[in-house]
Every structure is written in structure tokens, then in C-alpha cells.
Design a protein around this motif. Structure first.
Motif, PDB file in Angstrom:
ATOM      1  N   GLU A  93      -8.548  71.655  71.562  1.00 32.21           N
ATOM      2  CA  GLU A  93      -7.408  71.927  72.443  1.00 32.21           C
ATOM      3  C   GLU A  93      -7.866  72.116  73.886  1.00 32.21           C
ATOM      4  N   ALA A  94      -8.955  72.857  74.077  1.00 31.70           N
ATOM      5  CA  ALA A  94      -9.474  73.079  75.427  1.00 31.70           C
ATOM      6  C   ALA A  94      -9.979  71.772  76.025  1.00 31.70           C
ATOM      7  N   ARG A  95     -10.660  70.977  75.228  1.00 30.15           N
ATOM      8  CA  ARG A  95     -11.165  69.693  75.717  1.00 30.15           C
ATOM      9  C   ARG A  95     -10.014  68.764  76.099  1.00 30.15           C
ATOM     10  N   GLN A  96      -8.956  68.774  75.296  1.00 33.21           N
ATOM     11  CA  GLN A  96      -7.801  67.938  75.615  1.00 33.21           C
ATOM     12  C   GLN A  96      -7.132  68.410  76.901  1.00 33.21           C
ATOM     13  N   ALA A  97      -7.040  69.717  77.094  1.00 31.79           N
ATOM     14  CA  ALA A  97      -6.442  70.251  78.315  1.00 31.79           C
ATOM     15  C   ALA A  97      -7.226  69.797  79.542  1.00 31.79           C
ATOM     16  N   LEU A  98      -8.553  69.831  79.456  1.00 28.56           N
ATOM     17  CA  LEU A  98      -9.375  69.375  80.569  1.00 28.56           C
ATOM     18  C   LEU A  98      -9.227  67.874  80.794  1.00 28.56           C
ATOM     19  N   THR A  99      -9.170  67.103  79.724  1.00 34.57           N
ATOM     20  CA  THR A  99      -9.007  65.649  79.844  1.00 34.57           C
ATOM     21  C   THR A  99      -7.724  65.304  80.580  1.00 34.57           C
ATOM     22  N   VAL A 100      -6.632  65.997  80.246  1.00 34.93           N
ATOM     23  CA  VAL A 100      -5.345  65.749  80.908  1.00 34.93           C
ATOM     24  C   VAL A 100      -5.427  66.111  82.385  1.00 34.93           C
ATOM     25  N   MET A 101      -6.057  67.238  82.707  1.00 37.24           N
ATOM     26  CA  MET A 101      -6.166  67.644  84.110  1.00 37.24           C
ATOM     27  C   MET A 101      -7.026  66.680  84.919  1.00 37.24           C
ATOM     28  N   MET A 102      -8.079  66.136  84.315  1.00 36.01           N
ATOM     29  CA  MET A 102      -8.986  65.252  85.032  1.00 36.01           C
ATOM     30  C   MET A 102      -8.399  63.868  85.304  1.00 36.01           C
ATOM     31  N   ALA A 103      -7.411  63.475  84.532  1.00 36.51           N
ATOM     32  CA  ALA A 103      -6.891  62.113  84.611  1.00 36.51           C
ATOM     33  C   ALA A 103      -6.385  61.783  86.014  1.00 36.51           C
ATOM     34  N   GLY A 104      -6.881  60.672  86.572  1.00 41.77           N
ATOM     35  CA  GLY A 104      -6.390  60.172  87.843  1.00 41.77           C
ATOM     36  C   GLY A 104      -6.915  60.865  89.074  1.00 41.77           C
ATOM     37  N   ARG A 105      -7.950  61.694  88.917  1.00 39.85           N
ATOM     38  CA  ARG A 105      -8.507  62.397  90.078  1.00 39.85           C
ATOM     39  C   ARG A 105     -10.019  62.541  89.934  1.00 39.85           C
ATOM     40  N   GLN A 106     -10.686  62.775  91.040  1.00 37.84           N
ATOM     41  CA  GLN A 106     -12.127  63.018  91.004  1.00 37.84           C
ATOM     42  C   GLN A 106     -12.361  64.472  90.612  1.00 37.84           C
ATOM     43  N   TRP A 107     -13.227  64.672  89.641  1.00 42.62           N
ATOM     44  CA  TRP A 107     -13.493  66.029  89.141  1.00 42.62           C
ATOM     45  C   TRP A 107     -14.992  66.279  89.258  1.00 42.62           C
ATOM     46  N   ILE A 108     -15.361  67.324  89.993  1.00 42.73           N
ATOM     47  CA  ILE A 108     -16.765  67.603  90.287  1.00 42.73           C
ATOM     48  C   ILE A 108     -17.152  68.959  89.718  1.00 42.73           C
ATOM     49  N   TRP A 109     -18.155  68.957  88.858  1.00 39.53           N
ATOM     50  CA  TRP A 109     -18.727  70.199  88.333  1.00 39.53           C
ATOM     51  C   TRP A 109     -19.965  70.537  89.174  1.00 39.53           C
ATOM     52  N   ILE A 110     -19.923  71.618  89.936  1.00 41.30           N
ATOM     53  CA  ILE A 110     -21.109  72.100  90.646  1.00 41.30           C
ATOM     54  C   ILE A 110     -21.921  72.968  89.684  1.00 41.30           C
ATOM     55  N   GLU A 111     -23.217  72.772  89.678  1.00 41.35           N
ATOM     56  CA  GLU A 111     -24.064  73.544  88.776  1.00 41.35           C
ATOM     57  C   GLU A 111     -24.175  74.991  89.241  1.00 41.35           C
ATOM     58  N   GLY A 112     -24.079  75.915  88.281  1.00 45.08           N
ATOM     59  CA  GLY A 112     -24.232  77.334  88.572  1.00 45.08           C
ATOM     60  C   GLY A 112     -25.425  77.908  87.845  1.00 45.08           C
ATOM     61  N   ASN A 113     -25.639  79.201  87.996  1.00 44.01           N
ATOM     62  CA  ASN A 113     -26.771  79.828  87.328  1.00 44.01           C
ATOM     63  C   ASN A 113     -26.508  80.009  85.831  1.00 44.01           C
ATOM     64  N   HIS A 114     -25.235  80.011  85.398  1.00 39.79           N
ATOM     65  CA  HIS A 114     -24.911  80.100  83.974  1.00 39.79           C
ATOM     66  C   HIS A 114     -24.874  78.735  83.304  1.00 39.79           C
ATOM     67  N   ASP A 115     -24.631  77.682  84.081  1.00 40.56           N
ATOM     68  CA  ASP A 115     -24.499  76.340  83.499  1.00 40.56           C
ATOM     69  C   ASP A 115     -25.347  75.352  84.297  1.00 40.56           C
ATOM     70  N   PRO A 116     -26.674  75.387  84.117  1.00 34.30           N
ATOM     71  CA  PRO A 116     -27.577  74.592  84.944  1.00 34.30           C
ATOM     72  C   PRO A 116     -27.638  73.114  84.603  1.00 34.30           C
ATOM     73  N   GLY A 117     -26.867  72.655  83.639  1.00 35.02           N
ATOM     74  CA  GLY A 117     -26.903  71.234  83.285  1.00 35.02           C
ATOM     75  C   GLY A 117     -25.529  70.750  82.888  1.00 35.02           C
ATOM     76  N   PRO A 118     -25.358  69.434  82.739  1.00 35.67           N
ATOM     77  CA  PRO A 118     -24.041  68.870  82.425  1.00 35.67           C
ATOM     78  C   PRO A 118     -23.651  69.075  80.964  1.00 35.67           C
ATOM     79  N   VAL A 119     -22.345  69.062  80.738  1.00 37.69           N
ATOM     80  CA  VAL A 119     -21.809  69.028  79.389  1.00 37.69           C
ATOM     81  C   VAL A 119     -20.958  67.764  79.270  1.00 37.69           C
ATOM     82  N   ASP A 120     -20.706  67.359  78.057  1.00 39.28           N
ATOM     83  CA  ASP A 120     -20.045  66.083  77.806  1.00 39.28           C
ATOM     84  C   ASP A 120     -18.525  66.228  77.886  1.00 39.28           C
TER      85      ASP A 120
END
Length: 224
Positions: A93-120
Motif C-alpha cells: 500500500e505504501a509503495r503504491q501510494a508513492l508510485t501514484v505521487m511520483m507519476a508525471g513528475r521528477q522525484w529526487i531522493w537526497i541521501e541522509g545519514n539514516h538512508d545512505p543508499g538507494p531503495v527500489d
């Protein structure tokens, strides 16, 4: 939705009561420190159990902001996930919510100290992003050029008024940098008068509370 507009390094920005930052001229929406999956991470590590609703609440608020502004670009300013395993553990459900929000726009994840690498989860991953006169990164840098937008500290402030003390999360606005409040539901905060934030307070620093009405408050009026 209460907002507070301000000028910063040649850009007109809007500090929103939900802790988002909106740059209307460039249609850029910026949020910091979502900490998705925090309750899952605490439970996984044997900490005090929290109600497992933080991710759904945070994503609901983010969806409302995306629908309100219809941004061309969304910048998540680091610590979007409480750790990499929390990102990987997001339910369908959370992944689907993010997919809908990302649709049609540029989405940028800046790396933080808690999440130092990408997720799928789609989008692009950067350590920082320069957009016009502004630079977006997770943690403020001492030698940064004017125009820095960062998060990390989860700033909060308290103000003494004739009706008593009021407080909330807040934006910290200095002549050269802006520090965003945390957007996540279970993030907590650090007082802007704490010694850890002292190196970032400079010149005519102003505080914008997320609590309405969003007055611009000189730093020296903030209560310890």
C-alpha cells in the motif's frame, strides 16, 4: 492551509504549516526527514513499540501536499526512510501510494545519514542537488554558498506570548541557509536554542513556526 512566504537568495519560498517548502516559480516541493518505517525499525531493534501508523500518516500528508501544489519536482531532503531495511520493508500500500505521487513528475531522493543508499522505489538518488540559486542537501555545511536548503536537525521552537508559551516544529531562516522541520509523523525535534544548532544560527535569523498563524519571529524572541 496556513503558509508563510519569504524571500531567500533571490527566490520566493513558501513555508507551509505541514512542514513542506514550496517554490512556486519553479514548481518545486521540498520535504525533509520523512523517516518512513520508523515504528517498524524500532520494533525490529527491540525498542519501545509504537503504533504502526506513522508511514501511512506521513504518506497521507505528503499526498495532500502533492495534490495541493501539483509540483513538477519533488525533493525529499534525506532521511526519507528510518534506515535502508525500513525502506525495503514498506508494504504494498505504501509503495503504491508513492508510485501514484511520483507519476508525471521528477522525484529526487537526497541521501541522509539514516538512508545512505538507494531503495527500489523509483525516482533518482543524489547526495545533493543544485537548482537555480538554491542547493538542496541533507545536512548544512559550514562552508556552503548562500542558498543552502537542508534538514536533519528537526528544529522546534517555543515562544512566550501574553497567552502563555506556544511551540511547534519550525523553519530556521538565516541570510544564507534555510533548515526545514521534519515532515514525518514520529520524528520529534530539537530546540533551535540547543547548542548543536548554534553553529547554523547567523545574522538576522528568523523562525517560522509551523503552528498557525505563521509569524516570522526574530531568533532572540525564542524561549530556551
Amino acid at each position: 492551509m496556513q503558509t508563510g512566504d519569504f524571500q531567500f537568495n533571490g527566490a520566493t519560498l513558501t513555508a507551509c504549516a505541514d512542514a513542506a517548502l514550496w517554490w512556486a516559480a519553479e514548481r518545486v516541493l521540498c520535504v525533509s526527514d520523512l523517516h518512513l518505517g520508523k515504528s517498524e525499525r524500532i520494533a525490529r531493534r527491540g525498542g519501545t513499540l509504537l503504533p504502526p501508523y506513522d508511514t501511512a500518516e506521513t504518506l497521507s500528508r505528503l499526498r495532500d501536499a502533492v495534490q495541493r501544489f501539483d509540483p513538477a519536482v519533488v525533493i525529499c531532503l534525506g532521511d526519507s526512510f528510518d534506515d535502508l531495511a525500513a525502506g525495503e520493508a514498506l508494504d504494498a500500500e505504501a509503495r503504491q501510494a508513492l508510485t501514484v505521487m511520483m507519476a508525471g513528475r521528477q522525484w529526487i531522493w537526497i541521501e541522509g545519514n539514516h538512508d545512505p543508499g538507494p531503495v527500489d522505489l523509483g525516482g533518482v538518488h543524489r547526495d545533493e542537488v543544485r537548482h537555480g540559486p538554491l542547493t538542496f542537501r541533507h545536512i548544512a555545511e559550514h562552508d556552503a554558498e548562500p542558498g543552502e536548503i537542508s534538514g536533519h536537525w528537526h528544529p522546534k521552537a517555543r515562544l512566550s506570548t501574553p497567552r502563555g508559551r506556544v511551540g511547534s516544529s519550525c523553519f530556521v531562516v538565516t541570510p544564507s541557509r534555510v533548515i526545514l522541520p521534519a515532515f514525518g509523523a514520529y520524528t520529534g525535534g530539537l530546540s533551535v536554542t540547543h547548542d548543536a544548532l548554534a553553529p547554523w544560527i547567523e545574522g538576522e535569523t528568523r523562525i517560522i513556526l509551523t503552528r498557525a498563524p505563521q509569524h516570522h519571529i526574530p531568533f532572540d524572541r525564542i524561549s530556551p
